[in-house]
Design a protein around this motif. Structure first.
Motif, PDB file in Angstrom:
ATOM      1  N   ILE A   1       1.073  -1.116   0.071  1.00  0.00           N
ATOM      2  CA  ILE A   1       0.119   0.039   0.149  1.00  0.00           C
ATOM      3  C   ILE A   1       0.851   1.123  -0.236  1.00  0.00           C
ATOM      4  O   ILE A   1       1.472   1.434   0.890  1.00  0.00           O
ATOM      5  N   VAL A   2       0.813   2.218  -0.921  1.00  0.00           N
ATOM      6  CA  VAL A   2       1.312   3.232  -1.148  1.00  0.00           C
ATOM      7  C   VAL A   2       0.567   4.493  -0.624  1.00  0.00           C
ATOM      8  O   VAL A   2      -0.207   4.730  -1.371  1.00  0.00           O
ATOM      9  N   GLY A   3       0.908   4.901   0.794  1.00  0.00           N
ATOM     10  CA  GLY A   3      -0.237   5.969   1.385  1.00  0.00           C
ATOM     11  C   GLY A   3      -0.994   5.320   2.189  1.00  0.00           C
ATOM     12  O   GLY A   3      -2.095   4.940   1.859  1.00  0.00           O
ATOM     13  N   MET A   4      -0.698   5.414   3.545  1.00  0.00           N
ATOM     14  CA  MET A   4      -1.253   4.675   4.720  1.00  0.00           C
ATOM     15  C   MET A   4      -2.164   5.814   5.307  1.00  0.00           C
ATOM     16  O   MET A   4      -2.076   6.119   6.545  1.00  0.00           O
ATOM     17  N   GLY A   5      -2.578   6.485   4.503  1.00  0.00           N
ATOM     18  CA  GLY A   5      -3.869   7.476   5.122  1.00  0.00           C
ATOM     19  C   GLY A   5      -5.125   6.987   5.535  1.00  0.00           C
ATOM     20  O   GLY A   5      -5.202   5.629   5.541  1.00  0.00           O
ATOM     21  N   ARG A   6      -6.414   7.409   5.807  1.00  0.00           N
ATOM     22  CA  ARG A   6      -7.791   6.588   5.931  1.00  0.00           C
ATOM     23  C   ARG A   6      -7.887   5.709   4.920  1.00  0.00           C
ATOM     24  O   ARG A   6      -8.426   4.572   5.424  1.00  0.00           O
ATOM     25  N   ILE A   7      -7.868   6.116   3.704  1.00  0.00           N
ATOM     26  CA  ILE A   7      -8.351   4.965   2.499  1.00  0.00           C
ATOM     27  C   ILE A   7      -7.113   3.927   2.530  1.00  0.00           C
ATOM     28  O   ILE A   7      -7.651   2.919   2.468  1.00  0.00           O
ATOM     29  N   GLY A   8      -5.943   4.078   2.836  1.00  0.00           N
ATOM     30  CA  GLY A   8      -4.951   3.160   2.622  1.00  0.00           C
ATOM     31  C   GLY A   8      -5.195   2.281   3.892  1.00  0.00           C
ATOM     32  O   GLY A   8      -4.941   1.057   3.610  1.00  0.00           O
ATOM     33  N   ILE A   9      -5.395   2.714   5.046  1.00  0.00           N
ATOM     34  CA  ILE A   9      -5.805   1.812   6.027  1.00  0.00           C
ATOM     35  C   ILE A   9      -7.146   1.005   5.905  1.00  0.00           C
ATOM     36  O   ILE A   9      -7.060  -0.241   6.185  1.00  0.00           O
ATOM     37  N   ALA A  10      -8.086   1.643   5.383  1.00  0.00           N
ATOM     38  CA  ALA A  10      -9.436   0.840   4.885  1.00  0.00           C
ATOM     39  C   ALA A  10      -8.878  -0.180   4.109  1.00  0.00           C
ATOM     40  O   ALA A  10      -9.504  -1.451   4.215  1.00  0.00           O
ATOM     41  N   MET A  11      -8.032   0.106   3.285  1.00  0.00           N
ATOM     42  CA  MET A  11      -7.592  -0.842   2.037  1.00  0.00           C
ATOM     43  C   MET A  11      -7.033  -2.194   3.054  1.00  0.00           C
ATOM     44  O   MET A  11      -7.102  -3.319   2.613  1.00  0.00           O
ATOM     45  N   ALA A  12      -6.224  -1.764   3.854  1.00  0.00           N
ATOM     46  CA  ALA A  12      -5.194  -2.810   4.631  1.00  0.00           C
ATOM     47  C   ALA A  12      -6.332  -3.645   5.511  1.00  0.00           C
ATOM     48  O   ALA A  12      -6.061  -4.967   5.444  1.00  0.00           O
ATOM     49  N   GLN A  13      -7.187  -3.049   6.045  1.00  0.00           N
ATOM     50  CA  GLN A  13      -8.364  -3.776   6.984  1.00  0.00           C
ATOM     51  C   GLN A  13      -9.093  -4.910   5.824  1.00  0.00           C
ATOM     52  O   GLN A  13      -9.200  -5.956   6.293  1.00  0.00           O
ATOM     53  N   ARG A  14      -9.416  -4.366   4.461  1.00  0.00           N
ATOM     54  CA  ARG A  14     -10.138  -5.283   3.577  1.00  0.00           C
ATOM     55  C   ARG A  14      -9.135  -6.531   3.329  1.00  0.00           C
ATOM     56  O   ARG A  14      -9.395  -7.696   3.432  1.00  0.00           O
ATOM     57  N   ALA A  15      -7.756  -6.121   3.203  1.00  0.00           N
ATOM     58  CA  ALA A  15      -6.832  -7.120   2.588  1.00  0.00           C
ATOM     59  C   ALA A  15      -6.698  -8.261   3.738  1.00  0.00           C
ATOM     60  O   ALA A  15      -6.353  -9.301   3.556  1.00  0.00           O
ATOM     61  N   LYS A  16      -6.809  -7.724   4.986  1.00  0.00           N
ATOM     62  CA  LYS A  16      -6.410  -8.344   6.182  1.00  0.00           C
ATOM     63  C   LYS A  16      -7.721  -9.708   6.273  1.00  0.00           C
ATOM     64  O   LYS A  16      -7.220 -10.847   6.431  1.00  0.00           O
ATOM     65  N   GLY A  17      -8.767  -9.137   5.938  1.00  0.00           N
ATOM     66  CA  GLY A  17      -9.875 -10.343   5.687  1.00  0.00           C
ATOM     67  C   GLY A  17      -9.747 -11.293   4.476  1.00  0.00           C
ATOM     68  O   GLY A  17     -10.186 -12.464   4.808  1.00  0.00           O
ATOM     69  N   PHE A  18      -8.783 -10.992   3.672  1.00  0.00           N
ATOM     70  CA  PHE A  18      -8.547 -12.117   2.744  1.00  0.00           C
ATOM     71  C   PHE A  18      -7.284 -12.794   2.978  1.00  0.00           C
ATOM     72  O   PHE A  18      -6.636 -13.140   2.121  1.00  0.00           O
ATOM     73  N   GLY A  19      -6.715 -12.433   4.345  1.00  0.00           N
ATOM     74  CA  GLY A  19      -5.359 -13.258   4.683  1.00  0.00           C
ATOM     75  C   GLY A  19      -4.316 -12.795   3.855  1.00  0.00           C
ATOM     76  O   GLY A  19      -3.318 -13.710   3.728  1.00  0.00           O
ATOM     77  N   MET A  20      -4.133 -11.531   3.422  1.00  0.00           N
ATOM     78  CA  MET A  20      -2.921 -10.918   2.956  1.00  0.00           C
ATOM     79  C   MET A  20      -1.908 -10.286   3.681  1.00  0.00           C
ATOM     80  O   MET A  20      -2.145  -9.920   4.713  1.00  0.00           O
ATOM     81  N   ARG A  21      -0.668 -10.727   3.308  1.00  0.00           N
ATOM     82  CA  ARG A  21       0.600  -9.926   3.728  1.00  0.00           C
ATOM     83  C   ARG A  21       0.264  -8.526   3.337  1.00  0.00           C
ATOM     84  O   ARG A  21       0.208  -8.300   2.291  1.00  0.00           O
ATOM     85  N   ILE A  22       0.566  -7.484   4.782  1.00  0.00           N
ATOM     86  CA  ILE A  22       0.372  -6.315   4.055  1.00  0.00           C
ATOM     87  C   ILE A  22       1.891  -5.503   4.429  1.00  0.00           C
ATOM     88  O   ILE A  22       2.276  -5.447   5.599  1.00  0.00           O
TER      89      ILE A  22
END
Ligand code: DGY
Length: 323
Positions: free
Chosen positions: A150-171
């Motif tokens: 993730i390039v840019g960990m502001g609000r939307i980057g964080i929300a993207m990470a939350q979604r990816a976590k649900g898919f078992g992704m490494r972030i």
């Protein structure tokens, strides 16, 4: 009663609410005002409400001698010369927060759709090419367990990470500075430099603002150093990516695919991108849900009302002008 110039009719009830107490003039039609129309619109206005497609530069700002507030119907403010607004004591408002989930949903939708080749699959069926189930038909790449950068960990980057976590992704992520350790732990996210991120990520999703530093951040050099077979998702701003270099990286490697909601010269799209099967294109609709688009207008109106009461709203981009 303030004079308010709005460059496009907005969804929801926000403008109707403003009309109850103020003199609101909305630019008619479905195209952005020209520079001359913008200048004429701001000439006697106290407040300007504009879209991300309106370039609010020194010329426009200087044409509004009474201008006190600019409300941008977007979270990104790269279309506004905020420094010049600040010098002229004009408050700039944007729409953070309310579009976070819709925007992250869109980025994740593009990630899934490019991984599983949904654009190609849709065209395949519509074109009547489907003759039956086939073990090797339209094989995509697995999402679960892969690495997302993730390039840019502001609000939307964080929300993207939350979604990816649900898919078992490494972030992995890169940002001006690391997010707090507790948040990193919750997300299972690791801070890395851009070079490490592009080298290791199977998917890279852009969530940074467009600034002089991030313009063409993804240039030929960076794109060619991305992990072979990786997928690039851009829902941030088009000019963060050099589109000509992206075409080259999609045609000749290392990229497997790209999911793009934003472009360098909207609404024009690099002609080659339209011909490549491994690219999924969307017309800058990251925040386009009924709920979000109406909340964006509400937030701007609340910010304007707060400023008119001489109080400081949360969505003030240039707090220097307050007080
Ligand atoms: C923004 O707000 O900056 C988006 O690009 C449009 O929703």
């Amino acid at each position: 009663m303030a004079k308010i110039f709005v460059t496009r009719e907005l969804p929801g009830k926000a403008l109707a609410q403003l009309r109850q107490h103020h003199d609101v003039l909305v630019h008619p039609g479905e195209t952005s005002p020209t520079t001359d129309e913008l200048k004429a619109g701001v000439k006697d206005a106290d407040i300007l409400i504009c879209l991300l497609t309106d370039s609010i530069d020194q010329n426009i700002i200087s044409a509004g001698s009474k201008l006190k507030i600019i409300g941008n119907y977007a979270v990104g403010t790269n279309n506004i010369d905020v420094d010049w607004a600040t010098v002229n004591d004009i408050a700039v408002l944007n729409t953070p927060g309310v579009l976070t989930d819709a925007s992250a949903d869109m980025a994740f939708a593009l990630l899934l759709a490019t991984a599983r080749r949904l654009g190609e699959a849709d065209r395949f069926v519509r074109d009547g090419k489907w003759s039956g189930w086939d073990p090797t038909l339209l094989l995509g790449t697995q999402v679960t367990g892969k690495t997302l950068g993730i390039v840019g960990m502001g609000r939307i980057g964080i929300a993207m990470a939350q979604r990816a976590k649900g898919f078992g992704m490494r972030i992995l992520y890169t940002n001006r500075q690391p997010v707090p350790a507790g948040l990193e732990r919750d997300l299972g996210a690791t801070f890395v430099e851009l070079s490490g991120l592009i080298e290791k990520s199977d998917f890279v999703s852009l969530h940074c603002p467009l600034t002089p530093t991030t313009r063409h951040l993804f240039n030929a050099k960076v794109l060619s150093a991305m992990k072979p077979g990786s997928i690039l998702i851009n829902t941030a701003r088009g000019p963060v990516v050099d589109e000509a270099a992206l075409v080259e990286a999609l045609e000749n490697g290392p990229l497997r695919a790209a999911g793009l909601d934003v472009f360098e010269d909207e609404p024009n799209v690099h002609p080659k991108l339209k011909t490549l099967p491994n690219v999924l294109l969307a017309p800058h609709v990251g925040s386009a849900t009924v709920e979000t688009r109406s909340e964006m207008a509400d937030l701007l109106v609340r910010g304007i009302q707060t400023l008119l009461r001489d109080e400081q709203p949360n969505n003030l981009v240039n707090p220097e002008v307050f007080g």
